[in-house]
Design a protein around this motif. Structure first.
Motif, mmCIF file in Angstrom:
data_model
loop_
_atom_site.group_PDB
_atom_site.id
_atom_site.type_symbol
_atom_site.label_atom_id
_atom_site.label_comp_id
_atom_site.label_asym_id
_atom_site.label_seq_id
_atom_site.Cartn_x
_atom_site.Cartn_y
_atom_site.Cartn_z
ATOM 1 N N UNK A 188 -31.363 -20.992 -3.177
ATOM 2 C CA UNK A 188 -31.997 -21.886 -4.133
ATOM 3 C C UNK A 188 -30.965 -22.350 -5.147
ATOM 4 N N UNK A 189 -31.051 -23.613 -5.490
ATOM 5 C CA UNK A 189 -30.144 -24.150 -6.487
ATOM 6 C C UNK A 189 -30.496 -23.609 -7.865
ATOM 7 N N UNK A 190 -29.489 -23.474 -8.697
ATOM 8 C CA UNK A 190 -29.705 -23.153 -10.100
ATOM 9 C C UNK A 190 -29.338 -24.357 -10.939
ATOM 10 N N UNK A 191 -29.913 -24.442 -12.119
ATOM 11 C CA UNK A 191 -29.719 -25.613 -12.970
ATOM 12 C C UNK A 191 -28.805 -25.294 -14.142
ATOM 13 N N UNK A 192 -27.846 -26.177 -14.367
ATOM 14 C CA UNK A 192 -26.986 -26.116 -15.535
ATOM 15 C C UNK A 192 -27.454 -27.192 -16.501
ATOM 16 N N UNK A 193 -27.881 -26.812 -17.688
ATOM 17 C CA UNK A 193 -28.314 -27.777 -18.686
ATOM 18 C C UNK A 193 -27.413 -27.741 -19.897
ATOM 19 N N UNK A 206 -27.710 -30.683 -14.356
ATOM 20 C CA UNK A 206 -27.283 -30.836 -12.977
ATOM 21 C C UNK A 206 -27.548 -29.527 -12.263
ATOM 22 N N UNK A 207 -27.405 -29.513 -10.948
ATOM 23 C CA UNK A 207 -27.711 -28.324 -10.156
ATOM 24 C C UNK A 207 -26.467 -27.823 -9.442
ATOM 25 N N UNK A 208 -26.449 -26.495 -9.225
ATOM 26 C CA UNK A 208 -25.342 -25.859 -8.532
ATOM 27 C C UNK A 208 -25.875 -24.890 -7.486
ATOM 28 N N UNK A 209 -25.080 -24.694 -6.458
ATOM 29 C CA UNK A 209 -25.356 -23.636 -5.504
ATOM 30 C C UNK A 209 -25.134 -22.289 -6.184
ATOM 31 N N UNK A 210 -25.759 -21.218 -5.694
ATOM 32 C CA UNK A 210 -25.473 -19.891 -6.248
ATOM 33 C C UNK A 210 -23.978 -19.583 -6.184
ATOM 34 N N UNK A 211 -23.455 -18.995 -7.216
ATOM 35 C CA UNK A 211 -22.039 -18.678 -7.266
ATOM 36 C C UNK A 211 -21.611 -18.326 -8.667
ATOM 37 N N UNK A 212 -20.314 -18.073 -8.832
ATOM 38 C CA UNK A 212 -19.727 -17.694 -10.108
ATOM 39 C C UNK A 212 -18.816 -18.827 -10.578
ATOM 40 N N UNK A 213 -19.015 -19.269 -11.795
ATOM 41 C CA UNK A 213 -18.343 -20.469 -12.287
ATOM 42 C C UNK A 213 -17.769 -20.255 -13.682
ATOM 43 N N UNK A 214 -16.812 -21.083 -14.012
ATOM 44 C CA UNK A 214 -16.384 -21.234 -15.397
ATOM 45 C C UNK A 214 -16.697 -22.662 -15.828
ATOM 46 N N UNK A 215 -16.951 -22.831 -17.111
ATOM 47 C CA UNK A 215 -17.182 -24.168 -17.665
ATOM 48 C C UNK A 215 -16.267 -24.327 -18.864
#
Length: 803
Positions: A39-44, A92-101
């Motif tokens: 499931x996609x997760x949302x970055x707001x 926007x939406x992202x696939x499950x994972x580990x990210x930096x912003x």
């Protein structure tokens, strides 16, 4: 002032720098839940905040770069101006994972207020929007917007505070309005001076369909704007203060006294230097290259190895399967290639782990240095050398460790990172002169990395799954040998399932029940899970084999529920806490964000590491580039470790009120180092007693009031030889409002208290075992030694803990 058009082009310059071919989303190797559904997760990204005064602030021209920290590849950028002016959030939406912003340079913050004026009906360029910047499309300074064709952003009211009162037509990028006479209400905006207080780079994990939190903290004049709202909530909150926050002098910077990761500081040490010190310190004359090679040669089976006399994967077999401590281990991994590339490792951090010191002072905790290597194509490899430091004066108890704590605290006053790093490298490799006078040798010696003391750990993902392994040093004739060791405090996951017939199972599950008390605290920094060494896994793997909650058997679940009655926790909470506090891979990745019960959530790593190997701006008034520590470190572990430094030295550390720091509180009015001298997180000082060399606080020398933001002044510090407190009430570390008046340099502030004799620490002799000893015997000896360390560390964890 930079014009808006100039700012806009920074977006495209940034896109060009990363390459459009990299604009793609990446997913984690092991998302939670159903492996077939992601499931996609949302970055707001929230764009507006309302202050207590009612003023509205909007973040403008903000480019956020999102990177997959697992691969280091750029994923996507988000731009604040892509949102309509009426939108309070960009999603926007992202696939499950580990990210930096990462917030890129070029942003600014606008104070928005509403105004009414005559203006045309909106045209093709865009509709009127709440919070729109009338100054960019309105009339001249202070004038009225025209109702005809709207000007471009370069025309009309200058964006300098004197803005058009009326609404122009379109507020798009140079959009034109139709002719019309109807009036409209639009926002006017003026840029304000703003500073980014938090790190420009933040980290988050998307599990899918979840809410995540990232904070960007801004100082706007006298107002602190916290962007913490949304679904990855980079949202908004506003706290108003009467003056611009300035970091006071004398604050204690955890990135100097606990974790030094400034690039200019850590470049003072190489991994080859580390192994040379280990081979030669303590009167040894071993081969440093051989010690290093033995570690990575152990990733190969004997038939594929480089060395003939190293310990190799598959030397131990159980039912035809390569094992260590009776549990499976992967053989012939690609990490074996590192056997010949020692020079490609680079240092990312010096780490002060005095929080691992037992309360009784049996040793002084660990001193660590971390290295990274990206030489295998697409891979990431790390090595951390974790030296346990003996107490040179066990007769003084924990006070024998105080000079080491003071050594690190003195780093706080050194602004030059190169000088800080040189001082640390000297102490690690050769020994510091001041510490030598107090009885401390070089940190890096073989006896500090062996049975009963420290260890070397590797952490890598050159091939899947990610795995963490442990090594101890032993004596092989006249040489030193690196021996693969079961991973401490990381039990094999199948042991949680009573339906699986493992020979260690019943005894290990009883050991788990005995260790429950270590996990009942709701402070993640105080949790530990030390169990019998026969339960420790061969390696800690990112394949959810150590995700304990998913492996709980029904029978053992019932036993845990009975044991946890009245604690507010259930068996799942306890298993998750063990995953976070015990399993290496749990703390490094798999337990990120786990619910731990009683309202507690596990903090986040930097995607398998606690110190990221990609350098970025240090932030927080620290110039240069730094290898960034994880949110788990900055938000949970480092604040707790600062309290330990306070406890050892008997002085209050001063946190930075401009960086989310609380007030310092007051030192205790009495008691030994183990029970007195600690301080709360808020409030002004109580009677600032002078502390003697015995560690108890006296009442001589009244302290001054606490200063703004919790900064403090201390009471006089006494010695066993003085007749009272010396320097009573002198200003302490911080910006105390007024120094205390009690006490003089000679100590006339009052009669000294009788200082109780310190409780001696157990004297423990650490020697290198023979490399011929079976690993089971080494583990047994390790447990026997650690049992002498008492019950708890200075941070409240089990005194047998190693990480």
């Amino acid at each position: 002032m930079i014009s808006f058009k100039q700012r806009w082009w920074s977006r495209f310059a940034f896109a060009a720098s990363v390459g459009m071919a990299q604009l793609m989303a990446c997913s984690s190797d092991h998302p939670r839940g159903d492996a077939n559904v992601q499931r996609l997760g949302t970055l707001g990204l929230a764009l507006e905040a309302t202050a207590q005064s009612g003023a509205v602030y909007r973040l403008r021209n903000a480019v956020f770069a999102v990177t997959d920290v697992h691969t280091g590849k750029f994923v996507q950028f988000l731009f604040s101006e892509d949102a309509p002016a009426s939108a309070r959030e960009l999603k926007t939406s992202f696939q499950p994972g580990n990210y930096s912003i990462a917030l890129q340079d070029g942003w600014f913050i606008e104070r928005v207020s509403s105004g009414t004026g005559s203006g045309g009906v909106t045209g093709v360029g865009g509709t009127f929007t709440t919070g729109g910047s009338a100054g960019k499309g309105g009339g001249g300074k202070g004038g009225t917007g025209t109702g005809a064709v709207a000007g471009t952003f370069a025309e009309g009211g200058a964006f300098e505070g004197d803005v058009g009162a009326g609404g122009s037509g379109a507020i798009g990028f140079g959009g034109e309005g139709n002719v019309g006479g109807s009036s409209g209400t639009v926002g006017t905006g003026s840029e304000v001076e703003a500073f980014l207080l938090s790190d420009a780079v933040q980290f988050f994990t998307i599990f899918g369909g979840d809410d995540e939190f990232v904070d960007f903290l801004f100082q706007i004049g006298g107002q602190v704007v916290d962007f913490n709202h949304g679904t990855l909530h980079v949202g908004i909150d506003v706290i108003e203060d009467p003056s611009v926050c300035q970091t006071p002098p004398g604050v204690t910077d955890p990135k100097r006294v606990l974790l030094e990761s400034n690039v200019d500081a850590v470049q003072n040490i190489a991994l080859s230097d580390v192994f040379a010190a280990i081979a030669n310190n303590g009167g040894m004359a071993a081969d440093p290259d051989l010690i290093y090679q033995q570690i990575y040669d152990s990733y190969a089976s004997a038939k594929n190895a480089v060395l003939t006399d190293a310990v190799h994967c598959g030397d131990e077999m159980t039912n035809g399967v390569p094992t260590l401590n009776g549990f499976p281990i992967d053989c012939d991994r690609i990490e074996h290639n590192h056997v010949s590339d020692e020079q490609k490792f680079f240092a990312t951090a010096f780490v002060n782990r005095m929080d691992l010191a037992p309360e009784n002072g049996a040793h002084c905790g660990q001193q660590r240095v971390v290295f990274a290597n990206r030489s295998n194509a697409g891979g990431r490899a790390f090595m951390i050398v974790e030296a346990q430091i003996p107490n040179p004066h066990p007769e003084l108890g924990i006070q024998g460790c105080a000079p080491l704590a003071q050594f690190w605290l003195d780093q706080n006053d050194m602004a030059d990172p190169v000088a800080r790093g040189a001082r640390l490298a000297q102490a690690f490799l050769f020994g510091d002169a001041g510490l030598a006078d107090a009885g401390f040798g070089p940190f890096l010696t073989a006896t500090n990395l062996t049975v009963g003391s420290g260890q070397i750990r590797t952490n890598q993902f050159d091939q899947g799954p990610w795995t963490l392994r442990e090594f101890k040093l032993a004596l092989d004739g006249q040489n030193i040998k690196a021996v693969p060791f079961p991973v401490s405090e990381a039990p094999n996951g199948q042991l949680w399932n009573d339906a699986i017939n493992l020979p260690q199972g019943p005894a290990c599950r009883q050991s788990f029940l005995d260790a429950v008390d270590q996990l009942l605290t709701n402070d993640p920094s105080a949790m530990s899970f030390v169990v019998d060494s026969s339960c420790n896994d061969a390696e800690s793997r990112n394949d959810f084999s150590q995700f304990y909650d998913g492996q709980l058997g029904d029978g053992f679940r019932a036993q845990l529920e009975q044991r946890l009655a009245g604690t507010g926790l259930n068996a799942d909470d306890l298993a998750n806490r063990a995953d976070f506090a015990g399993s290496c891979i749990g703390c490094h990745n798999e337990a990120n964000g786990l619910f731990l019960g009683n309202g507690v959530q596990a903090p986040f790593s930097n995607d398998f590491v606690q110190v990221l190997e990609f350098a970025t701006q240090c932030g927080n008034n620290d110039p240069g580039q730094c290898f960034q520590p994880s949110p788990a470190l900055t938000q949970v572990f480092l604040p707790s470790r600062l309290q330990v430094m306070s406890k050892i030295l008997g002085v209050a550390v001063v946190t930075d009120p401009c960086n989310g720091g609380g007030s310092g509180g007051s030192p205790g009015a009495g008691g030994s180092f183990s029970t007195g001298g600690s301080f709360s997180t808020g409030g002004s000082f109580s009677t600032g007693g002078s502390f003697s060399s015995g560690g108890s606080f006296s009442t001589g020398g009244a302290a001054g009031r606490s200063g703004v933001g919790g900064s403090m002044v201390f009471g006089g510090a006494g010695t066993a030889q003085s007749s009272g407190g010396r320097s009573g009430g002198s200003a302490g570390r911080g910006m105390g409002a007024a120094p205390g008046t009690g006490g003089t340099d000679i100590g006339s502030a009052g009669a000294p208290e009788e200082v109780p004799a310190p409780t001696p620490a157990p004297q423990i002799d650490i020697t290198l075992p023979s490399a011929d000893e079976p690993v089971e015997q080494m583990q047994s000896d390790d447990e026997r030694i650690r049992d002498q360390y008492g019950d708890k560390t200075l941070s409240g964890r089990s005194a047998r803990v190693t990480h």
